[in-house]
Design a protein around this motif. Structure first.
Motif, PDB file in Angstrom:
ATOM      1  N   TYR A 258       0.823  -1.282   0.132  1.00 16.22           N
ATOM      2  CA  TYR A 258      -0.119   0.017  -0.076  1.00 16.22           C
ATOM      3  C   TYR A 258       0.903   1.259   0.113  1.00 16.22           C
ATOM      4  N   PRO A 263       0.148   3.472  -4.541  1.00 15.98           N
ATOM      5  CA  PRO A 263       0.373   4.809  -5.271  1.00 15.98           C
ATOM      6  C   PRO A 263       0.502   4.739  -6.830  1.00 15.98           C
ATOM      7  N   VAL A 266      -2.765   3.681  -8.553  1.00 12.88           N
ATOM      8  CA  VAL A 266      -3.511   4.934  -8.601  1.00 12.88           C
ATOM      9  C   VAL A 266      -3.421   5.964  -9.477  1.00 12.88           C
ATOM     10  N   ARG A 267      -2.042   6.139  -9.616  1.00 16.64           N
ATOM     11  CA  ARG A 267      -1.412   7.163 -10.651  1.00 16.64           C
ATOM     12  C   ARG A 267      -1.699   6.754 -12.008  1.00 16.64           C
ATOM     13  N   THR A 273      -2.673  12.338  -6.768  1.00 11.41           N
ATOM     14  CA  THR A 273      -2.130  11.872  -5.434  1.00 11.41           C
ATOM     15  C   THR A 273      -3.309  12.013  -4.202  1.00 11.41           C
ATOM     16  N   TYR A 276      -4.972   8.620  -3.830  1.00 14.93           N
ATOM     17  CA  TYR A 276      -4.101   7.815  -2.922  1.00 14.93           C
ATOM     18  C   TYR A 276      -4.027   8.217  -1.516  1.00 14.93           C
ATOM     19  N   THR A 334      -9.217  -1.476  -0.615  1.00 19.59           N
ATOM     20  CA  THR A 334      -8.440  -1.091   0.769  1.00 19.59           C
ATOM     21  C   THR A 334      -9.169  -1.454   1.972  1.00 19.59           C
TER      22      THR A 334
END
Length: 427
Positions: A258, A263, A266-267, A273, A276, A334
């Protein structure tokens, strides 16, 4: 570590949250409060790279320094385990906290890069020797049926401190980077003062509650002559516990994704950001708000059941990131691995103290913390490499690793029942 019988301790009352805290010895409460104070001042690891670049070093040099600090931390918990068994928990915590304060201030006055790396590595080492000592001290004074609940409280102190420290550090950085070092040194000395005033000297602490009658008075701890020699070789000879350490390493390598692979995912999915940060905030909020309540339920499950549910949910949460679906997939994934954390975390970190021979609890705990640290160190590199080569398919492999970690975990815990029904282990 042998197969553990299921004779209950003398204190068989329900290990509720409030009852466990209220009926814990004052010294245990002091250790928990000291851990919180120390973690609230844990700034350096978060801001070390920025501090290095502010001193004129490159990003790469800052990253190397952070890696050296992490390596020192792993060695520190191993050293702390040995010190705990040989000189006692109180002295080990005092040594670690006073040493941390001195080394952190010294780092400010070192300019040469090699010397700075050495100072940072030593600071990382000495700052972590307290962890197995604190955990072993708490385990010594808490009945077995409350080990998982007190472990959850210990984790709560760590998590609250870890969550708040970056915010406090940001305020200090706005004034001066030097304040970060002085602030963390002050927190370490604060923990040392708490331990100095509140913890009994070695030789005068009470015996484990389950070994005494409910109305018995405090008895002296085992003398040093009862502590077996052999260092960590004694731990490595315990095949079941070595298997448990392997399971912890694999679990940590998956969990830490994680901070590294998530990250990137997610990007690359086209989100900023900020989103994230939302995922990390979801995890922190759920753990802080609900782990104690979840522990009240799962502490009565069999250890194998806790690990099975936790490892599978962790793997499922990571594997879910493979699916298309945008933010909903990230949020649900998550939540799944966060649920795994609050189910398995307290049991996973309480079990080493329960399984250890009484005279080697420091080394058993030190080995557990070290293996989790090693897994947290190698996990990001492995995860990012998989992501770079396979893209979203990497999440399936990461999830599978978590499930496969159940193989050594099942062998390790053997026929052990619930953590609230364990009797003393013998080596």
């Amino acid at each position: 570590m042998t197969d553990v019988a299921t004779a209950g301790p003398s204190d068989t009352r329900q290990a509720g949250v409030l009852a466990t805290f209220a009926e814990s010895p004052f010294a245990v409460k002091a250790v928990l409060f000291g851990v919180l104070v120390n973690k609230l001042g844990s700034f350096i690891q978060v801001f070390l790279v920025l501090f290095m670049t502010s001193r004129g070093f490159s990003d790469v040099q800052g990253g190397v320094a952070l890696g050296v600090y992490g390596a020192g931390s792993v060695l520190g918990v191993l050293l702390g385990g040995t010190f705990t068994d040989r000189i006692g928990a109180r002295r080990t915590i005092l040594l670690g906290m006073v040493g941390t304060a001195v080394l952190l201030v010294a780092v400010l006055h070192v300019r040469m890069y090699p010397a700075l790396l050495a100072s940072v590595g030593l600071a990382g080492l000495i700052s972590q020797v307290y962890r197995p000592a604190a955990a072993a001290f708490i385990a010594q004074l808490i009945p077995k049926n409350r080990q998982v609940m007190i472990s959850a409280m210990y984790r709560l102190a760590l998590n609250v401190g870890t969550t708040a420290a970056p915010l406090l550090g940001t305020m200090l950085v706005a004034v001066s980077y030097d304040l970060l070092f002085y602030g963390e040194a002050a927190a370490a000395l604060g923990y040392a003062l708490i331990v100095l005033l509140a913890l009994p000297r070695e030789g005068s602490a009470p015996a484990k509650p389950e070994r005494a009658a409910a109305s018995a008075s405090a008895a002296p701890v085992a003398p040093a002559t009862e502590r077996p020699a052999g260092g960590y070789l004694a731990v490595l000879r315990d095949r079941r516990y070595v298997a448990y350490l392997v399971a912890m390493l694999l679990n940590a390598a998956v969990y830490i994704q994680y901070l590294s692979t998530l990250p990137l995912a997610v990007r690359d999915a086209g989100f900023s950001t900020f989103w994230y940060g939302v995922m990390v905030a979801i995890n922190g909020a759920v753990v802080i708000c609900f782990e104690l309540l979840m522990t009240k339920v799962v502490q009565n499950w069999r250890v194998r059941t806790v690990l099975t549910v936790g490892f599978c949910l962790l793997g499922a949460g990571m594997a879910l990131y493979t699916l298309p679906g945008g933010l909903a997939v990230f949020v649900v994934g998550t939540l799944l691995w966060t649920l795994a954390e609050i189910i398995e975390g307290p049991t996973m970190f309480a079990y080493p103290a329960i399984a250890a021979p009484p005279a080697a609890s420091g080394r058993y705990l030190g080995a557990a913390h070290a293996m989790f640290g090693i897994g947290s160190a190698i996990g990001p590199a492995a995860g990012v490499a998989l992501w770079s080569g396979l893209g979203r398919t990497a999440w399936l492999i990461i999830g599978a690793v978590s499930v496969l970690a159940l193989i050594p975990a099942w062998f390790a815990v053997g026929r052990v029942g619930t953590t609230s029904s364990l009797a003393d282990s013998s080596g």
